[in-house]
Design an enzyme around this catalytic site. Structure first.
Site, PDB file in Angstrom:
ATOM      1  NE  ARG A 207      -3.762   0.531   2.071  1.00 45.47           N
ATOM      2  CZ  ARG A 207      -4.919   0.421   2.726  1.00 45.47           C
ATOM      3  NH1 ARG A 207      -5.097   1.063   3.866  1.00 45.47           N
ATOM      4  NH2 ARG A 207      -5.888  -0.327   2.236  1.00 45.47           N
TER       5      ARG A 207
ATOM      6  CG  HIS B  96      -8.596  -0.103  -2.474  1.00 43.19           C
ATOM      7  ND1 HIS B  96      -7.725  -1.132  -2.168  1.00 43.19           N
ATOM      8  CD2 HIS B  96      -9.279   0.163  -1.322  1.00 43.19           C
ATOM      9  CE1 HIS B  96      -7.877  -1.461  -0.899  1.00 43.19           C
ATOM     10  NE2 HIS B  96      -8.807  -0.702  -0.366  1.00 43.19           N
TER      11      HIS B  96
ATOM     12  CD  GLN C 262     -12.954  -2.708  -0.321  1.00 38.00           C
ATOM     13  OE1 GLN C 262     -12.181  -2.608   0.600  1.00 38.00           O
ATOM     14  NE2 GLN C 262     -14.094  -3.382  -0.196  1.00 38.00           N
TER      15      GLN C 262
ATOM     16  CG  ASP D   6     -13.966   5.602  -0.759  1.00 36.24           C
ATOM     17  OD1 ASP D   6     -13.860   5.338   0.453  1.00 36.24           O
ATOM     18  OD2 ASP D   6     -12.979   5.811  -1.494  1.00 36.24           O
TER      19      ASP D   6
ATOM     20  CB  CYS E  41     -14.140   0.324   0.434  1.00 29.32           C
ATOM     21  SG  CYS E  41     -13.722   2.068   0.569  1.00 29.32           S
TER      22      CYS E  41
ATOM     23  NE  ARG F 236      -9.749  -5.731   0.773  1.00 29.99           N
ATOM     24  CZ  ARG F 236      -9.050  -4.711   1.269  1.00 29.99           C
ATOM     25  NH1 ARG F 236      -9.655  -3.728   1.907  1.00 29.99           N
ATOM     26  NH2 ARG F 236      -7.737  -4.627   1.082  1.00 29.99           N
TER      27      ARG F 236
HETATM   28  N1  NVA Z   1     -10.461   6.310  -1.014  1.00 25.41           N
HETATM   29  C1  NVA Z   1     -10.079   5.827   0.290  1.00 25.41           C
HETATM   30  C2  NVA Z   1     -10.228   4.349   0.388  1.00 25.41           C
HETATM   31  C3  NVA Z   1     -10.015   3.794   1.766  1.00 25.41           C
HETATM   32  C4  NVA Z   1     -10.047   2.289   1.834  1.00 25.41           C
HETATM   33  C5  NVA Z   1      -8.655   6.257   0.591  1.00 25.41           C
HETATM   34  O1  NVA Z   1      -7.815   6.177  -0.296  1.00 25.41           O
HETATM   35  O2  NVA Z   1      -8.395   6.662   1.716  1.00 25.41           O
END
Ligand code: NVA
Length: 310
Positions: free
Chosen positions: A101, A128, A131, A227, A267, A295
Protein backbone atom coordinates in the site's frame (compact mmCIF):
# COMPACT_ATOMS: atom_id res chain seq x y z
CA UNK A 1 5.99 -15.25 -16.39
CA UNK A 2 5.64 -13.24 -13.19
CA UNK A 3 2.12 -11.90 -12.83
CA UNK A 4 1.24 -8.79 -10.87
CA UNK A 5 -2.01 -7.19 -9.71
CA UNK A 6 -1.30 -3.50 -9.91
CA UNK A 7 -4.65 -2.40 -11.30
CA UNK A 8 -7.96 -4.10 -11.91
CA UNK A 9 -7.38 -4.75 -15.60
CA UNK A 10 -4.27 -6.85 -14.88
CA UNK A 11 -6.70 -9.78 -14.76
CA UNK A 12 -8.54 -10.80 -17.92
CA UNK A 13 -12.31 -11.27 -17.54
CA UNK A 14 -11.83 -15.05 -17.39
CA UNK A 15 -9.03 -14.79 -14.81
CA UNK A 16 -11.10 -12.41 -12.71
CA UNK A 17 -14.02 -14.85 -12.82
CA UNK A 18 -11.72 -17.72 -11.78
CA UNK A 19 -10.39 -15.68 -8.85
CA UNK A 20 -13.93 -14.77 -7.78
CA UNK A 21 -15.04 -18.42 -7.94
CA UNK A 22 -12.09 -19.36 -5.77
CA UNK A 23 -12.97 -16.53 -3.36
CA UNK A 24 -16.45 -18.01 -2.98
CA UNK A 25 -14.89 -21.44 -2.44
CA UNK A 26 -12.71 -19.98 0.34
CA UNK A 27 -15.86 -18.40 1.81
CA UNK A 28 -17.43 -21.85 1.96
CA UNK A 29 -14.27 -23.58 3.25
CA UNK A 30 -11.74 -21.28 4.83
CA UNK A 31 -9.06 -23.95 5.00
CA UNK A 32 -9.42 -25.27 1.48
CA UNK A 33 -6.02 -26.67 0.47
CA UNK A 34 -4.30 -24.78 -2.34
CA UNK A 35 -0.88 -24.82 -4.02
CA UNK A 36 0.30 -21.91 -1.84
CA UNK A 37 0.30 -24.25 1.15
CA UNK A 38 3.84 -24.32 2.49
CA UNK A 39 6.23 -21.97 4.22
CA UNK A 40 6.35 -19.12 1.70
CA UNK A 41 6.83 -15.62 3.08
CA UNK A 42 4.84 -12.73 1.66
CA UNK A 43 5.85 -9.16 2.54
CA UNK A 44 2.91 -6.87 3.30
CA UNK A 45 4.10 -3.26 3.36
CA UNK A 46 2.12 -0.17 4.40
CA UNK A 47 3.07 3.41 3.60
CA UNK A 48 -0.44 4.59 4.58
CA UNK A 49 -2.84 3.75 7.42
CA UNK A 50 -4.57 0.36 7.37
CA UNK A 51 -6.81 -1.92 9.34
CA UNK A 52 -8.83 -4.22 7.04
CA UNK A 53 -6.08 -4.59 4.50
CA UNK A 54 -3.38 -5.53 6.98
CA UNK A 55 -5.60 -7.91 8.94
CA UNK A 56 -7.06 -9.58 5.86
CA UNK A 57 -3.71 -10.08 4.10
CA UNK A 58 -1.89 -11.26 7.22
CA UNK A 59 -4.72 -13.62 8.18
CA UNK A 60 -5.16 -14.82 4.62
CA UNK A 61 -1.48 -15.56 4.02
CA UNK A 62 -1.32 -17.45 7.32
CA UNK A 63 -4.45 -19.43 6.42
CA UNK A 64 -2.89 -20.35 3.08
CA UNK A 65 0.04 -21.82 4.98
CA UNK A 66 2.40 -18.98 4.10
CA UNK A 67 4.26 -16.62 6.41
CA UNK A 68 2.91 -13.06 6.44
CA UNK A 69 5.63 -10.52 7.03
CA UNK A 70 4.04 -7.16 7.86
CA UNK A 71 6.45 -4.30 7.18
CA UNK A 72 5.89 -0.78 8.50
CA UNK A 73 6.56 1.54 5.59
CA UNK A 74 7.62 4.37 7.90
CA UNK A 75 10.50 2.15 9.06
CA UNK A 76 11.32 0.80 5.60
CA UNK A 77 11.18 4.29 4.02
CA UNK A 78 11.10 2.82 0.52
CA UNK A 79 12.46 5.30 -1.99
CA UNK A 80 14.06 7.40 0.74
CA UNK A 81 16.67 5.22 2.45
CA UNK A 82 17.00 3.08 -0.63
CA UNK A 83 15.62 3.32 -4.14
CA UNK A 84 12.45 1.41 -4.99
CA UNK A 85 14.41 -0.68 -7.49
CA UNK A 86 17.04 -1.72 -4.93
CA UNK A 87 14.29 -2.52 -2.42
CA UNK A 88 12.58 -4.65 -5.07
CA UNK A 89 15.83 -6.56 -5.76
CA UNK A 90 16.24 -7.34 -2.07
CA UNK A 91 12.61 -8.34 -1.49
CA UNK A 92 12.50 -10.45 -4.64
CA UNK A 93 15.35 -12.59 -3.30
CA UNK A 94 13.60 -13.28 -0.02
CA UNK A 95 9.83 -13.41 -0.32
CA UNK A 96 7.37 -15.12 -2.64
CA UNK A 97 5.29 -11.97 -3.24
CA UNK A 98 5.10 -8.31 -2.24
CA UNK A 99 1.84 -6.69 -1.19
CA UNK A 100 2.23 -2.92 -1.00
CA UNK A 101 0.00 0.00 0.00
CA UNK A 102 1.63 3.18 -1.12
CA UNK A 103 1.08 6.61 -2.64
CA UNK A 104 1.65 7.03 -6.39
CA UNK A 105 0.93 4.10 -8.69
CA UNK A 106 4.32 4.72 -10.32
CA UNK A 107 6.01 3.50 -7.12
CA UNK A 108 4.21 0.19 -7.46
CA UNK A 109 5.08 -0.01 -11.17
CA UNK A 110 8.75 0.48 -10.31
CA UNK A 111 8.60 -2.29 -7.70
CA UNK A 112 6.90 -4.69 -10.12
CA UNK A 113 9.40 -3.97 -12.90
CA UNK A 114 12.32 -5.24 -10.82
CA UNK A 115 11.03 -7.52 -8.04
CA UNK A 116 10.83 -10.75 -10.06
CA UNK A 117 7.97 -11.92 -7.81
CA UNK A 118 4.29 -10.99 -7.94
CA UNK A 119 3.48 -7.49 -6.67
CA UNK A 120 -0.02 -6.73 -5.41
CA UNK A 121 -1.63 -3.30 -5.07
CA UNK A 122 -2.99 -2.97 -1.54
CA UNK A 123 -4.22 0.57 -2.42
CA UNK A 124 -2.53 3.45 -4.16
CA UNK A 125 -3.71 7.00 -4.78
CA UNK A 126 -5.06 5.76 -8.12
CA UNK A 127 -6.49 2.25 -7.55
CA UNK A 128 -7.79 -0.14 -4.88
CA UNK A 129 -8.25 -3.31 -6.93
CA UNK A 130 -8.28 -5.81 -4.05
CA UNK A 131 -11.26 -3.98 -2.60
CA UNK A 132 -13.18 -4.29 -5.85
CA UNK A 133 -12.41 -8.03 -6.02
CA UNK A 134 -14.01 -8.25 -2.56
CA UNK A 135 -16.96 -6.12 -3.71
CA UNK A 136 -17.53 -8.37 -6.73
CA UNK A 137 -17.30 -11.42 -4.47
CA UNK A 138 -19.97 -9.83 -2.27
CA UNK A 139 -22.32 -9.15 -5.16
CA UNK A 140 -21.78 -12.73 -6.41
CA UNK A 141 -22.44 -14.05 -2.89
CA UNK A 142 -25.76 -12.22 -2.57
CA UNK A 143 -26.94 -12.54 -6.15
CA UNK A 144 -26.56 -15.13 -8.84
CA UNK A 145 -22.94 -16.17 -8.25
CA UNK A 146 -20.03 -15.15 -10.45
CA UNK A 147 -21.91 -16.04 -13.64
CA UNK A 148 -24.65 -13.60 -12.63
CA UNK A 149 -22.36 -10.58 -12.31
CA UNK A 150 -22.47 -9.53 -15.97
CA UNK A 151 -25.28 -7.09 -16.63
CA UNK A 152 -25.53 -5.90 -13.03
CA UNK A 153 -25.77 -2.13 -12.67
CA UNK A 154 -23.48 -0.64 -10.01
CA UNK A 155 -23.77 3.04 -9.15
CA UNK A 156 -20.91 4.64 -7.26
CA UNK A 157 -21.58 8.15 -5.98
CA UNK A 158 -19.08 10.55 -4.43
CA UNK A 159 -15.48 11.30 -5.36
CA UNK A 160 -15.18 10.28 -9.00
CA UNK A 161 -11.43 10.93 -9.11
CA UNK A 162 -10.33 8.62 -6.32
CA UNK A 163 -8.94 5.09 -6.18
CA UNK A 164 -12.33 3.43 -5.56
CA UNK A 165 -13.97 5.19 -8.51
CA UNK A 166 -11.14 4.07 -10.79
CA UNK A 167 -11.22 0.49 -9.53
CA UNK A 168 -15.00 0.26 -9.84
CA UNK A 169 -14.70 1.44 -13.44
CA UNK A 170 -11.96 -1.00 -14.41
CA UNK A 171 -12.86 -3.96 -12.21
CA UNK A 172 -16.58 -3.55 -12.84
CA UNK A 173 -16.10 -3.35 -16.60
CA UNK A 174 -13.97 -6.51 -16.43
CA UNK A 175 -16.88 -8.32 -14.77
CA UNK A 176 -19.33 -7.03 -17.40
CA UNK A 177 -21.05 -4.64 -15.01
CA UNK A 178 -22.77 -1.43 -16.04
CA UNK A 179 -20.82 1.03 -13.92
CA UNK A 180 -22.20 4.51 -13.29
CA UNK A 181 -20.09 7.08 -11.47
CA UNK A 182 -22.08 9.98 -10.03
CA UNK A 183 -19.71 12.82 -9.24
CA UNK A 184 -19.37 16.60 -9.61
CA UNK A 185 -17.80 17.96 -12.79
CA UNK A 186 -14.63 18.89 -10.87
CA UNK A 187 -14.00 15.33 -9.63
CA UNK A 188 -13.79 13.38 -12.87
CA UNK A 189 -12.11 10.00 -13.24
CA UNK A 190 -8.73 9.94 -14.95
CA UNK A 191 -9.46 9.97 -18.73
CA UNK A 192 -6.98 7.13 -19.34
CA UNK A 193 -8.76 4.93 -16.80
CA UNK A 194 -12.15 5.81 -18.24
CA UNK A 195 -10.97 4.97 -21.76
CA UNK A 196 -9.43 1.69 -20.57
CA UNK A 197 -12.67 0.78 -18.76
CA UNK A 198 -14.69 1.62 -21.89
CA UNK A 199 -12.47 -0.65 -23.98
CA UNK A 200 -12.82 -3.52 -21.49
CA UNK A 201 -16.60 -3.00 -21.26
CA UNK A 202 -16.87 -3.21 -25.04
CA UNK A 203 -15.48 -6.77 -24.80
CA UNK A 204 -17.45 -7.92 -21.75
CA UNK A 205 -20.83 -6.43 -22.61
CA UNK A 206 -20.65 -3.99 -19.71
CA UNK A 207 -20.63 -0.21 -19.88
CA UNK A 208 -19.30 2.81 -18.03
CA UNK A 209 -20.90 6.21 -17.58
CA UNK A 210 -20.01 9.36 -15.66
CA UNK A 211 -23.01 11.39 -14.52
CA UNK A 212 -23.21 14.65 -12.65
CA UNK A 213 -26.54 14.01 -11.00
CA UNK A 214 -26.71 11.63 -8.04
CA UNK A 215 -30.31 10.63 -8.58
CA UNK A 216 -29.74 9.85 -12.24
CA UNK A 217 -26.72 7.74 -11.27
CA UNK A 218 -28.54 5.58 -8.72
CA UNK A 219 -31.90 5.27 -10.52
CA UNK A 220 -32.77 1.57 -10.80
CA UNK A 221 -29.25 0.42 -9.84
CA UNK A 222 -28.79 -3.12 -8.50
CA UNK A 223 -25.88 -2.08 -6.31
CA UNK A 224 -25.08 1.33 -4.84
CA UNK A 225 -21.70 2.22 -3.41
CA UNK A 226 -19.79 5.15 -2.02
CA UNK A 227 -16.48 5.95 -0.35
CA UNK A 228 -15.10 8.61 1.92
CA UNK A 229 -14.91 12.12 0.46
CA UNK A 230 -11.50 12.55 2.09
CA UNK A 231 -9.03 9.88 1.05
CA UNK A 232 -5.85 9.21 2.98
CA UNK A 233 -3.48 12.12 2.37
CA UNK A 234 -6.30 14.62 1.67
CA UNK A 235 -7.02 15.44 5.31
CA UNK A 236 -6.05 19.11 4.86
CA UNK A 237 -8.83 19.51 2.27
CA UNK A 238 -11.56 17.94 4.43
CA UNK A 239 -13.65 21.11 4.83
CA UNK A 240 -13.60 22.07 1.17
CA UNK A 241 -14.27 18.50 0.02
CA UNK A 242 -17.29 18.10 2.31
CA UNK A 243 -18.93 21.02 0.51
CA UNK A 244 -18.07 19.73 -2.94
CA UNK A 245 -19.60 16.28 -2.50
CA UNK A 246 -22.68 16.95 -0.36
CA UNK A 247 -25.04 16.58 -3.32
CA UNK A 248 -23.62 13.06 -3.90
CA UNK A 249 -24.31 11.65 -0.43
CA UNK A 250 -25.71 8.12 -0.30
CA UNK A 251 -28.81 8.63 1.83
CA UNK A 252 -32.28 7.14 2.11
CA UNK A 253 -33.63 9.30 -0.71
CA UNK A 254 -30.94 8.01 -3.05
CA UNK A 255 -31.42 4.40 -1.99
CA UNK A 256 -35.17 4.70 -2.60
CA UNK A 257 -34.43 5.44 -6.26
CA UNK A 258 -32.33 2.30 -6.72
CA UNK A 259 -33.80 -1.16 -7.34
CA UNK A 260 -36.00 -2.18 -4.38
CA UNK A 261 -33.54 -4.87 -3.27
CA UNK A 262 -30.38 -2.96 -4.18
CA UNK A 263 -27.26 -3.91 -2.24
CA UNK A 264 -25.30 -1.19 -0.43
CA UNK A 265 -21.50 -1.34 -0.51
CA UNK A 266 -18.89 0.79 1.25
CA UNK A 267 -15.21 -0.14 1.41
CA UNK A 268 -14.93 1.37 4.92
CA UNK A 269 -13.96 3.26 6.96
CA UNK A 270 -17.33 5.01 6.69
CA UNK A 271 -18.22 8.44 7.98
CA UNK A 272 -21.91 8.37 8.91
CA UNK A 273 -23.61 11.64 8.07
CA UNK A 274 -20.96 12.54 5.49
CA UNK A 275 -20.76 10.33 2.37
CA UNK A 276 -23.39 7.89 3.71
CA UNK A 277 -26.16 8.20 6.25
CA UNK A 278 -26.40 5.81 9.20
CA UNK A 279 -29.81 4.46 8.13
CA UNK A 280 -28.29 3.31 4.83
CA UNK A 281 -24.97 2.00 6.16
CA UNK A 282 -26.62 0.16 9.04
CA UNK A 283 -29.85 -0.67 7.21
CA UNK A 284 -31.16 -4.00 5.88
CA UNK A 285 -29.79 -3.54 2.35
CA UNK A 286 -26.24 -2.96 3.55
CA UNK A 287 -23.78 -5.83 2.99
CA UNK A 288 -20.71 -3.90 4.12
CA UNK A 289 -19.67 -6.45 6.78
CA UNK A 290 -19.76 -9.29 4.24
CA UNK A 291 -17.79 -6.98 1.97
CA UNK A 292 -15.15 -6.49 4.67
CA UNK A 293 -14.99 -10.25 5.30
CA UNK A 294 -14.66 -10.90 1.59
CA UNK A 295 -11.36 -9.01 1.51
CA UNK A 296 -9.94 -12.11 3.18
CA UNK A 297 -11.42 -14.61 0.74
CA UNK A 298 -10.77 -12.55 -2.40
CA UNK A 299 -7.15 -11.85 -1.52
CA UNK A 300 -6.48 -15.50 -0.69
CA UNK A 301 -7.89 -16.38 -4.10
CA UNK A 302 -5.79 -13.69 -5.78
CA UNK A 303 -2.55 -14.82 -4.10
CA UNK A 304 -3.32 -18.42 -4.99
CA UNK A 305 -3.74 -17.36 -8.62
CA UNK A 306 -0.60 -15.21 -8.70
CA UNK A 307 1.59 -17.79 -6.98
CA UNK A 308 0.39 -20.78 -8.99
CA UNK A 309 3.16 -22.48 -10.96
CA UNK A 310 3.02 -21.53 -14.62
N1 NVA B 1 -10.46 6.31 -1.01
C1 NVA B 1 -10.08 5.83 0.29
C2 NVA B 1 -10.23 4.35 0.39
C3 NVA B 1 -10.02 3.79 1.77
C4 NVA B 1 -10.05 2.29 1.83
C5 NVA B 1 -8.66 6.26 0.59
O1 NVA B 1 -7.81 6.18 -0.30
O2 NVA B 1 -8.40 6.66 1.72
Amino acid sequence: MTRHFLRDDDLTPQEQADVLELALAFRADRFLRTPLSGPRAVAVIFDKPTLRTQVSFVTGIAELGGFPLAVDGTLAQIGVRESIADTARVLGRQVAAVVWRTHAQTRLDEMAAVAGVPVVNALTDEFHPCQVLADLTTIAQHRGGVAGLAGTTLAYVGDGANNMAHSYLLGGATAGLHVRVGTPADALPDPEVLAAARAVAARTGGSVAVLHDRDEAVAGADVVATDTWVSMGQEDEAGERAGRFTAFRLDGDALALAAPDALVLHCLPAYRGKEITADVLDGPQSVVWDEAENRLHAQKALLTFLLAER
